[in-house]
Design a protein around this motif. Structure first.
Motif, PDB file in Angstrom:
ATOM      1  N   ALA A  66       6.887  11.001   8.161  1.00  0.00           N
ATOM      2  CA  ALA A  66       6.344   9.721   8.626  1.00  0.00           C
ATOM      3  C   ALA A  66       7.322   9.010   9.555  1.00  0.00           C
ATOM      4  N   ARG A  67       8.620   9.029   9.217  1.00  0.00           N
ATOM      5  CA  ARG A  67       9.607   8.329  10.059  1.00  0.00           C
ATOM      6  C   ARG A  67       9.722   8.992  11.418  1.00  0.00           C
ATOM      7  N   ASP A  68       9.659  10.311  11.459  1.00  0.00           N
ATOM      8  CA  ASP A  68       9.701  11.013  12.741  1.00  0.00           C
ATOM      9  C   ASP A  68       8.542  10.575  13.633  1.00  0.00           C
ATOM     10  N   VAL A  69       7.346  10.477  13.060  1.00  0.00           N
ATOM     11  CA  VAL A  69       6.172  10.037  13.826  1.00  0.00           C
ATOM     12  C   VAL A  69       6.341   8.579  14.257  1.00  0.00           C
ATOM     13  N   ILE A 114       0.875  -1.168   0.000  1.00  0.00           N
ATOM     14  CA  ILE A 114       0.000   0.000   0.000  1.00  0.00           C
ATOM     15  C   ILE A 114       0.913   1.218   0.000  1.00  0.00           C
ATOM     16  N   THR A 115       0.805   2.046  -1.026  1.00  0.00           N
ATOM     17  CA  THR A 115       1.629   3.244  -1.135  1.00  0.00           C
ATOM     18  C   THR A 115       0.754   4.461  -0.895  1.00  0.00           C
ATOM     19  N   LEU A 116       1.165   5.284   0.066  1.00  0.00           N
ATOM     20  CA  LEU A 116       0.401   6.470   0.436  1.00  0.00           C
ATOM     21  C   LEU A 116       1.188   7.724   0.126  1.00  0.00           C
ATOM     22  N   SER A 117       0.466   8.772  -0.255  1.00  0.00           N
ATOM     23  CA  SER A 117       1.086  10.085  -0.391  1.00  0.00           C
ATOM     24  C   SER A 117       0.079  11.125   0.061  1.00  0.00           C
ATOM     25  N   GLY A 118       0.569  12.297   0.432  1.00  0.00           N
ATOM     26  CA  GLY A 118      -0.314  13.350   0.923  1.00  0.00           C
ATOM     27  C   GLY A 118      -0.533  13.229   2.423  1.00  0.00           C
ATOM     28  N   ARG A 121      -3.869  -6.779  13.598  1.00  0.00           N
ATOM     29  CA  ARG A 121      -4.735  -7.704  12.868  1.00  0.00           C
ATOM     30  C   ARG A 121      -3.940  -8.641  11.958  1.00  0.00           C
ATOM     31  N   ALA A 122      -2.769  -8.228  11.524  1.00  0.00           N
ATOM     32  CA  ALA A 122      -1.950  -9.033  10.625  1.00  0.00           C
ATOM     33  C   ALA A 122      -1.177 -10.134  11.355  1.00  0.00           C
ATOM     34  N   GLU A 123      -1.081 -10.055  12.674  1.00  0.00           N
ATOM     35  CA  GLU A 123      -0.303 -11.054  13.415  1.00  0.00           C
ATOM     36  C   GLU A 123      -0.794 -12.456  13.084  1.00  0.00           C
ATOM     37  N   PRO A 124       0.107 -13.405  12.922  1.00  0.00           N
ATOM     38  CA  PRO A 124       1.503 -13.407  13.332  1.00  0.00           C
ATOM     39  C   PRO A 124       2.460 -12.792  12.307  1.00  0.00           C
ATOM     40  N   LEU A 125       1.956 -12.390  11.155  1.00  0.00           N
ATOM     41  CA  LEU A 125       2.810 -11.705  10.189  1.00  0.00           C
ATOM     42  C   LEU A 125       3.110 -10.303  10.688  1.00  0.00           C
ATOM     43  N   ARG A 126       4.265  -9.774  10.325  1.00  0.00           N
ATOM     44  CA  ARG A 126       4.583  -8.396  10.696  1.00  0.00           C
ATOM     45  C   ARG A 126       4.391  -7.488   9.502  1.00  0.00           C
ATOM     46  N   VAL A 127       3.844  -6.347   9.753  1.00  0.00           N
ATOM     47  CA  VAL A 127       3.679  -5.315   8.736  1.00  0.00           C
ATOM     48  C   VAL A 127       5.016  -4.589   8.594  1.00  0.00           C
ATOM     49  N   THR A 128       5.386  -4.249   7.372  1.00  0.00           N
ATOM     50  CA  THR A 128       6.581  -3.445   7.131  1.00  0.00           C
ATOM     51  C   THR A 128       6.145  -2.029   6.788  1.00  0.00           C
ATOM     52  N   LEU A 129       6.719  -1.061   7.484  1.00  0.00           N
ATOM     53  CA  LEU A 129       6.435   0.351   7.250  1.00  0.00           C
ATOM     54  C   LEU A 129       7.655   0.980   6.598  1.00  0.00           C
ATOM     55  N   VAL A 130       7.467   1.542   5.412  1.00  0.00           N
ATOM     56  CA  VAL A 130       8.566   2.164   4.674  1.00  0.00           C
ATOM     57  C   VAL A 130       8.494   3.670   4.895  1.00  0.00           C
ATOM     58  N   ALA A 131       9.550   4.206   5.487  1.00  0.00           N
ATOM     59  CA  ALA A 131       9.636   5.646   5.730  1.00  0.00           C
ATOM     60  C   ALA A 131      11.116   6.006   5.868  1.00  0.00           C
ATOM     61  N   PRO A 132      11.639   6.780   4.940  1.00  0.00           N
ATOM     62  CA  PRO A 132      13.052   7.141   4.988  1.00  0.00           C
ATOM     63  C   PRO A 132      13.394   7.979   6.223  1.00  0.00           C
ATOM     64  N   ALA A 133      14.599   7.824   6.709  1.00  0.00           N
ATOM     65  CA  ALA A 133      15.066   8.633   7.833  1.00  0.00           C
ATOM     66  C   ALA A 133      14.908  10.108   7.489  1.00  0.00           C
ATOM     67  N   ILE A 141       2.061  -7.424   4.594  1.00  0.00           N
ATOM     68  CA  ILE A 141       1.643  -6.092   4.165  1.00  0.00           C
ATOM     69  C   ILE A 141       2.821  -5.131   4.297  1.00  0.00           C
ATOM     70  N   VAL A 142       3.048  -4.362   3.235  1.00  0.00           N
ATOM     71  CA  VAL A 142       4.048  -3.295   3.233  1.00  0.00           C
ATOM     72  C   VAL A 142       3.278  -1.994   3.064  1.00  0.00           C
ATOM     73  N   ILE A 143       3.460  -1.057   3.992  1.00  0.00           N
ATOM     74  CA  ILE A 143       2.824   0.256   3.874  1.00  0.00           C
ATOM     75  C   ILE A 143       3.925   1.273   3.624  1.00  0.00           C
ATOM     76  N   ASP A 144       3.911   1.851   2.443  1.00  0.00           N
ATOM     77  CA  ASP A 144       4.937   2.813   2.032  1.00  0.00           C
ATOM     78  C   ASP A 144       4.448   4.227   2.370  1.00  0.00           C
ATOM     79  N   LEU A 145       5.101   4.844   3.340  1.00  0.00           N
ATOM     80  CA  LEU A 145       4.747   6.171   3.827  1.00  0.00           C
ATOM     81  C   LEU A 145       5.738   7.241   3.379  1.00  0.00           C
ATOM     82  N   ALA A 146       6.624   6.907   2.457  1.00  0.00           N
ATOM     83  CA  ALA A 146       7.696   7.815   2.066  1.00  0.00           C
ATOM     84  C   ALA A 146       7.192   9.159   1.553  1.00  0.00           C
ATOM     85  N   ALA A 147       6.031   9.179   0.894  1.00  0.00           N
ATOM     86  CA  ALA A 147       5.519  10.422   0.309  1.00  0.00           C
ATOM     87  C   ALA A 147       4.413  11.062   1.147  1.00  0.00           C
TER      88      ALA A 147
END
Length: 104
Positions: A86-89, A18-22, A70-82, A46-52
């Motif tokens: 989004a990464r600060d939050v 899932i790629t998010l922007s705005g 809800r995804a457990e036992p799988l882990r969600v990956t959150l993409v947010a560059p340093a 699930i990969v949630i891309d928060l870079a934008a």
């Protein structure tokens, strides 16, 4: 006026990306949850891309954390560059305790 988010979804090597922007806030956070429904039902990673993402409020954080639970036992990956908003939050809420954090 706030910036409406764009939500993109695609299959990425067996994972659901899932790629998010705005802005992610009270008005639209449920759209993220709806986008992940099929992946959750199929128990796919699930990969949630928060870079934008330009803004994320507590409602957006709550939805992302709820998806991780809800995804457990799988882990969600959150993409947010340093250094990104989004990464600060994510760092403030210790998102690494409930999801994988990635730069890209």
């Amino acid at each position: 006026m706030s910036e409406l988010p764009e939500i993109g979804c695609r299959d990425e090597g067996g994972a659901f990306r899932i790629t998010l922007s705005g802005e992610v806030d009270l008005r639209n956070a449920k759209l993220i949850e709806a986008a992940a429904t099929d992946a959750l039902a199929e128990q796919r990673p699930i990969v949630i891309d928060l870079a934008a993402v330009s803004y994320i409020d507590s409602t957006g954080v709550h939805v992302i954390r709820g998806l991780a639970r809800r995804a457990e036992p799988l882990r969600v990956t959150l993409v947010a560059p340093a250094g990104s908003i989004a990464r600060d939050v994510l760092d403030m809420i210790d998102a690494g305790s409930f999801a994988e954090l990635a730069e890209a």
